[in-house]
Motif scaffolding. Structure first.
Motif, mmCIF file in Angstrom:
data_model
loop_
_atom_site.group_PDB
_atom_site.id
_atom_site.type_symbol
_atom_site.label_atom_id
_atom_site.label_comp_id
_atom_site.label_asym_id
_atom_site.label_seq_id
_atom_site.Cartn_x
_atom_site.Cartn_y
_atom_site.Cartn_z
ATOM 1 N N ALA A 190 0.829 -1.134 0.104
ATOM 2 C CA ALA A 190 -0.010 0.045 0.032
ATOM 3 C C ALA A 190 1.033 1.339 0.090
ATOM 4 O O ALA A 190 0.417 2.321 -0.603
ATOM 5 N N GLY A 191 1.922 1.205 0.493
ATOM 6 C CA GLY A 191 2.774 2.483 0.441
ATOM 7 C C GLY A 191 2.483 3.058 1.962
ATOM 8 O O GLY A 191 1.717 2.889 2.742
ATOM 9 N N LYS A 192 3.309 4.270 2.061
ATOM 10 C CA LYS A 192 3.457 5.005 3.266
ATOM 11 C C LYS A 192 2.093 6.171 3.283
ATOM 12 O O LYS A 192 1.643 6.202 4.474
ATOM 13 N N THR A 193 1.627 6.254 2.129
ATOM 14 C CA THR A 193 0.391 7.369 2.251
ATOM 15 C C THR A 193 -0.882 6.579 2.983
ATOM 16 O O THR A 193 -1.531 7.084 3.880
ATOM 17 N N VAL A 194 -0.979 5.337 2.491
ATOM 18 C CA VAL A 194 -2.084 4.408 3.438
ATOM 19 C C VAL A 194 -1.700 4.152 4.790
ATOM 20 O O VAL A 194 -2.350 4.143 5.468
ATOM 21 N N THR A 195 -0.450 3.664 4.959
ATOM 22 C CA THR A 195 -0.093 3.141 6.001
ATOM 23 C C THR A 195 -0.081 4.035 7.257
ATOM 24 O O THR A 195 -0.219 3.801 8.336
ATOM 25 N N SER A 196 0.427 5.329 6.780
ATOM 26 C CA SER A 196 0.291 6.462 7.871
ATOM 27 C C SER A 196 -1.103 6.728 8.459
ATOM 28 O O SER A 196 -1.169 7.554 9.455
ATOM 29 N N THR A 197 -2.208 6.312 7.551
ATOM 30 C CA THR A 197 -3.560 6.432 8.304
ATOM 31 C C THR A 197 -4.034 5.243 9.173
ATOM 32 O O THR A 197 -5.332 5.270 9.450
ATOM 33 N N ARG A 198 -3.112 4.303 9.387
ATOM 34 C CA ARG A 198 -3.576 3.025 9.898
ATOM 35 C C ARG A 198 -2.908 2.729 11.466
ATOM 36 O O ARG A 198 -1.928 3.424 11.506
ATOM 37 N N LYS A 199 -3.588 2.302 12.309
ATOM 38 C CA LYS A 199 -3.224 1.669 13.632
ATOM 39 C C LYS A 199 -3.493 0.269 13.973
ATOM 40 O O LYS A 199 -4.808 0.144 13.819
ATOM 41 N N ILE A 200 -2.681 -0.609 14.343
ATOM 42 C CA ILE A 200 -3.053 -1.832 14.843
ATOM 43 C C ILE A 200 -2.860 -1.985 16.058
ATOM 44 O O ILE A 200 -1.787 -1.730 16.908
ATOM 45 N N ILE A 201 -4.050 -2.527 16.929
ATOM 46 C CA ILE A 201 -3.969 -2.920 18.382
ATOM 47 C C ILE A 201 -4.275 -4.301 18.421
ATOM 48 O O ILE A 201 -4.990 -4.988 17.632
ATOM 49 N N GLU A 202 -3.559 -5.030 19.379
ATOM 50 C CA GLU A 202 -3.787 -6.275 19.739
ATOM 51 C C GLU A 202 -4.751 -6.746 21.072
ATOM 52 O O GLU A 202 -4.711 -5.769 22.055
ATOM 53 N N ASN A 203 -5.358 -7.619 21.063
ATOM 54 C CA ASN A 203 -6.577 -8.125 22.016
ATOM 55 C C ASN A 203 -7.256 -6.942 22.602
ATOM 56 O O ASN A 203 -7.124 -6.469 23.619
ATOM 57 N N VAL A 204 -8.077 -6.722 21.612
ATOM 58 C CA VAL A 204 -9.175 -5.463 22.239
ATOM 59 C C VAL A 204 -10.686 -5.789 22.413
ATOM 60 O O VAL A 204 -10.873 -6.706 21.794
ATOM 61 N N ASN A 205 -11.060 -5.462 23.954
ATOM 62 C CA ASN A 205 -12.346 -5.887 23.992
ATOM 63 C C ASN A 205 -13.529 -5.059 23.615
ATOM 64 O O ASN A 205 -13.094 -3.753 23.930
ATOM 65 N N PHE A 206 -14.545 -5.398 23.460
ATOM 66 C CA PHE A 206 -15.799 -4.562 23.048
ATOM 67 C C PHE A 206 -16.961 -5.360 24.037
ATOM 68 O O PHE A 206 -17.145 -6.352 24.179
ATOM 69 N N ILE A 207 -17.769 -4.391 24.424
ATOM 70 C CA ILE A 207 -19.115 -4.784 25.266
ATOM 71 C C ILE A 207 -20.238 -4.041 24.908
ATOM 72 O O ILE A 207 -20.048 -2.724 25.037
#
Length: 414
Positions: A190-207
Motif C-alpha cells: 500500500a505504501g506510506k500514504t495509506v500506512t500512515s492512516t492505520r493503527k494496529i492494536i492487539e487483544n481489544v475487548n468490546f462490550i
C-alpha cells in the motif's frame, strides 16, 4: 529384521521394587551411640517430641494482596434480578449465520460489494512480494522455534479417545505470526500514504448491551487484532443494496437466543476501548483467530463452518455497535451515518472475508423494513493445502495468492 535389546526374564523395575520392600523390613542394629552419649552426659531427645509440639495458630491478614472473597448471591455488587444472555468468545450460535441474521436484523449477500470486487480484479501483487509472502508463511508455521504441547486432537468416530499430544508451535502463535506477516506485506504494497492512516492494536475487548423482545442480551467479545484508521470506511447505499427485498430466516420453533448462556451477574454498559477524540478512533478491520480449541458448542458437537462465520458476524456487529453507541448515545436506533467494519477470520490455513454495515440498532425490524444491517461475505478459501516438512525438507503446497490480494484490498479500503 530390526534387532532389539535383550530382554531378561526378571524385570529390573520389579526387582528393585521387591528389593526395597525386603530392605524396609530390616531391624536397625544397635550401634551403642546412645550409651556413649549418656556416659558423656549428653542428653538424647526423641525427635517426635519436638515435631509434634502443638503451637497455637494465630490468623493474620495480608493487606492489599489477597482480595476478599465475594459470594455470588443476591448481595453481589453485579447481581441483577433480571437475567441476561451473555455471548462471549468461546461460544457459537446453534444455527450459525441464520441465527445471527434473525438476532441482529441482518441480511446476507453472497458476494463482496461491487467496488471491492472491482478493486480485486484490478489489483496485481508483484511477483517479488508473493515470493516473500511464501517464505513468511514457512517462517511463521514451520521455522518458528516455539515448542509447546499442541492442542488435543480428537477422532470424530471415537469421541472419548485422545491421540498423543505432540510438541510444536501453538495455534495461537501460528495465527498471530501469520497475520503479522500478512499485514507487513500489505503495508509494503500500500505504501506510506495509506500506512500512515492505520493503527494496529492487539487483544481489544468490546462490550455491547442490546434489548430484543424484552430480553437482555450482552455481547462481550474480543478482536485478536484490531486495525483502526483516521477516517471511517465509506458506507454503501441502501438504495443499491435493498435489504427490504430479502426475508429474514425463520428459526421456529427455536428462539434467536438459543445456546446463549444466561447469567444474573453482569454490568450493563457499553464499552468501546478507544477514546472518541483520538485521531485513529474509527474502526476499520478486525482479525479473528478461530482455532479448534478457541470455540466449542455447548452440547459438544464439532463446530461447523457456518457457525464460525456466525461468530465473525457477531464480532463485527459488536465493534460497530460499540462505536455507534459512543458516537450517537445509548438510545440511538437508526444511525445518522452507517458504520462499516471489515472482518477476517482464520485458523492459519483457511480464511473467511466479510464486510458488515451497521444501519440500525433496532433489532426488531419488520419484514419490509429498509433499516436493516448488511453482511457481505466471500466463500472460505485456503492459503495452502499442506505446510510442513516433507521428506525432511520444508514444503509449502498449493499456495493461494488470492489471500494476499484480498488482504491488500481490505487494508486499502477507505
Amino acid at each position: 529384521m530390526r534387532f532389539t535389546a535383550v530382554l531378561f526374564r526378571q524385570h529390573i523395575g520389579f526387582h528393585f521394587k521387591k528389593h526395597w520392600i525386603t530392605q524396609g523390613k530390616r531391624v536397625p542394629a544397635e550401634t551403642g551411640a546412645q550409651t556413649e552419649l549418656a556416659a558423656r552426659g549428653i542428653p538424647v531427645v526423641d525427635p517426635n517430641e519436638l515435631i509434634k509440639t502443638k503451637r497455637e495458630f494465630v490468623p493474620f491478614e495480608i493487606v492489599g494482596q489477597l482480595p476478599p472473597k465475594v459470594k455470588r448471591d443476591v448481595n453481589h455488587p453485579l447481581y441483577k434480578s433480571e437475567p441476561c444472555y451473555l455471548f462471549s468468545d468461546g461460544n457459537v450460535l446453534l444455527e450459525g449465520v441464520k441465527q445471527a441474521q434473525a438476532l441482529l436484523n441482518t441480511v446476507v449477500y453472497d458476494e463482496l460489494p461491487l467496488k471491492v470486487e472491482e478493486r480485486l480484479e484490478s489489483t496485481k501483487i508483484p511477483t517479488q512480494l508473493e515470493r516473500s509472502m511464501q517464505q513468511s508463511v514457512l517462517a511463521a508455521l514451520v521455522f518458528d522455534a516455539e515448542q509447546v504441547k499442541t492442542a488435543i486432537v480428537k477422532v470424530p468416530d471415537r469421541p472419548a479417545f485422545k491421540l498423543p499430544r505432540n510438541y510444536g508451535i501453538s495455534n495461537e502463535r501460528k495465527n498471530r505470526l501469520l497475520l503479522s506477516k500478512l499485514l507487513i506485506h500489505c503495508e509494503r504494497f500500500a505504501g506510506k500514504t495509506v500506512t500512515s492512516t492505520r493503527k494496529i492494536i492487539e487483544n481489544v475487548n468490546f462490550i455491547v448491551p442490546v434489548t430484543k423482545h424484552l430480553d437482555r442480551i450482552q455481547f462481550s467479545l474480543k478482536a485478536d487484532t484490531f486495525m483502526t484508521s483516521t477516517g471511517p470506511i465509506t458506507p454503501l447505499d441502501s438504495a443499491v443494496y435493498r435489504p427490504q427485498d430479502q426475508n429474514l430466516p425463520d428459526l421456529f420453533p427455536v428462539k434467536e437466543t438459543v445456546t446463549i448462556p444466561t447469567t444474573n451477574f453482569y454490568e450493563w454498559h457499553n464499552d468501546y476501548p478507544i477514546a472518541r477524540d483520538y485521531k485513529f478512533s474509527h474502526p476499520h478491520t478486525i482479525f479473528l483467530h478461530c482455532a479448534p480449541e478457541d470455540v466449542s458448542n455447548l452440547f459438544g458437537t464439532p463446530v461447523t463452518d457456518d457457525q464460525r462465520e456466525g461468530r465473525a458476524l457477531l464480532k463485527a456487529f459488536a465493534v460497530a455497535a460499540a462505536r455507534a453507541r459512543q458516537l450517537y448515545g445509548d438510545n440511538v436506533k437508526v444511525l445518522p451515518r452507517p458504520i462499516t467494519v471489515q472482518a477476517i477470520q482464520t485458523d492459519s490455513k483457511w480464511f473467511q472475508f466479510g464486510i458488515f454495515q451497521l444501519n440500525t440498532l433496532d433489532l426488531t425490524g419488520t419484514d419490509m423494513s429498509e433499516n436493516r444491517n448488511l453482511w457481505f461475505r466471500k466463500p472460505k478459501m485456503d492459503l495452502y493445502s499442506d505446510c510442513g516438512y516433507l521428506v525432511g525438507k520444508p514444503s509449502l503446497r498449493d499456495y493461494n495468492k488470492n489471500v494476499l490480494k484480498h488482504f491488500a484490498v481490505f487494508y486499502g479500503s477507505s
